[in-house]
Write an enzyme that holds these catalytic residues in place. Sequence first.
Site: not given
Length: 364
Positions: A143, A168
Amino acid sequence: MSKILVTGAAGFIGFHLVQALLARGDEVVGIDNLNDYYDVSLKHARLEQCGIYQKDLVPAVLTASVTNPAYQFAQLDLNNRHVLQQLFVDEGFERVCNLAAQAGVRYSLSNPSAYIEANISGFLNVLECCRHFKIKHLVYASSSSVYGLNKKMPFSVRDAAVHPISLYAASKKCNELMAHTYSHLFGIPTTGLRFFTVYGPWGRPDMALFLFTKAILENKRVDVYNHGNMRRDFTYIDDIVSGILQVLDTPACPDQTWDPQHPDPSTSSAPFRVHNLGRGLPVRLSDFISEIERNTGIKAKVNLLPIQDGDVEETFADIDSMASLAGYVPAVSIAEGVGKFVTWYLEFYGRGLAIPAAEKAAAV
């Protein structure tokens, strides 16, 4: 033609990737735990597009598509290690694309354990299976959030990304480190793709385009954080899938020029690579909202708010390594991509639903 395992196959990117792999003639097995982080009915609707129906599903058992004999799907969690291993035994995969993960930056602030279980423990099980069953290439989702506090633009895979600001993001950086370890110790070719704000039809309901479109059509206020001063490298789903396919077909190799005295974090003496997968052109959120307004014919009611914990102000992908690897060139403009999404949204959720009467004609 290859036999490929796609994890997270009922998710946004996984669904589109499965369709693309089948269209080019690959044999595909998809797995997904179908968790309720967002509307499960949307996940089942995606599966139905691939010929997999909810009534036919038996947990942890493969179900064959009724429309494409080259596709099978199982509702399976990556932490069900023994069933996952047996799947590798039975199916003889050549390549794996791991898209399964607990998504969402903000959700990681309230439910951190979900990210450890799905993104770290689950990924470990995938790595172990790739190790023991001699997988030719593991491609996995990372990501843009791994860049965290980085302010140098554009974000480059050659720069260190070691200051994440959400769990995350930390879990995705951990995936990259875990993958490198397995590439180094066991020679498994691994490639991590740092996705940049993916959008398009069948997208996630917690993502900006979906939230903005829904609010505008329902005549509700659109929450825009950081007082509208956010810029995102929005990347249309077709460009993302094109990049994944190019990478799947190009297994990572050891970099013969890699210098341990001046280590490039995106390559290694092991068969390991990391790439940014974005459009390479950030867009201000206000301009993004303007495209939604243009496609719906409805003026947004904007609610400007402070930046939220875990959010970064700007993302901007340096995509040179993808261009060098396989000639990757994003092709879909923001205007075209937003238009396609709004058309899908109105078709899927029903044209006119929740649209104020006075504005229905404009939305049509």
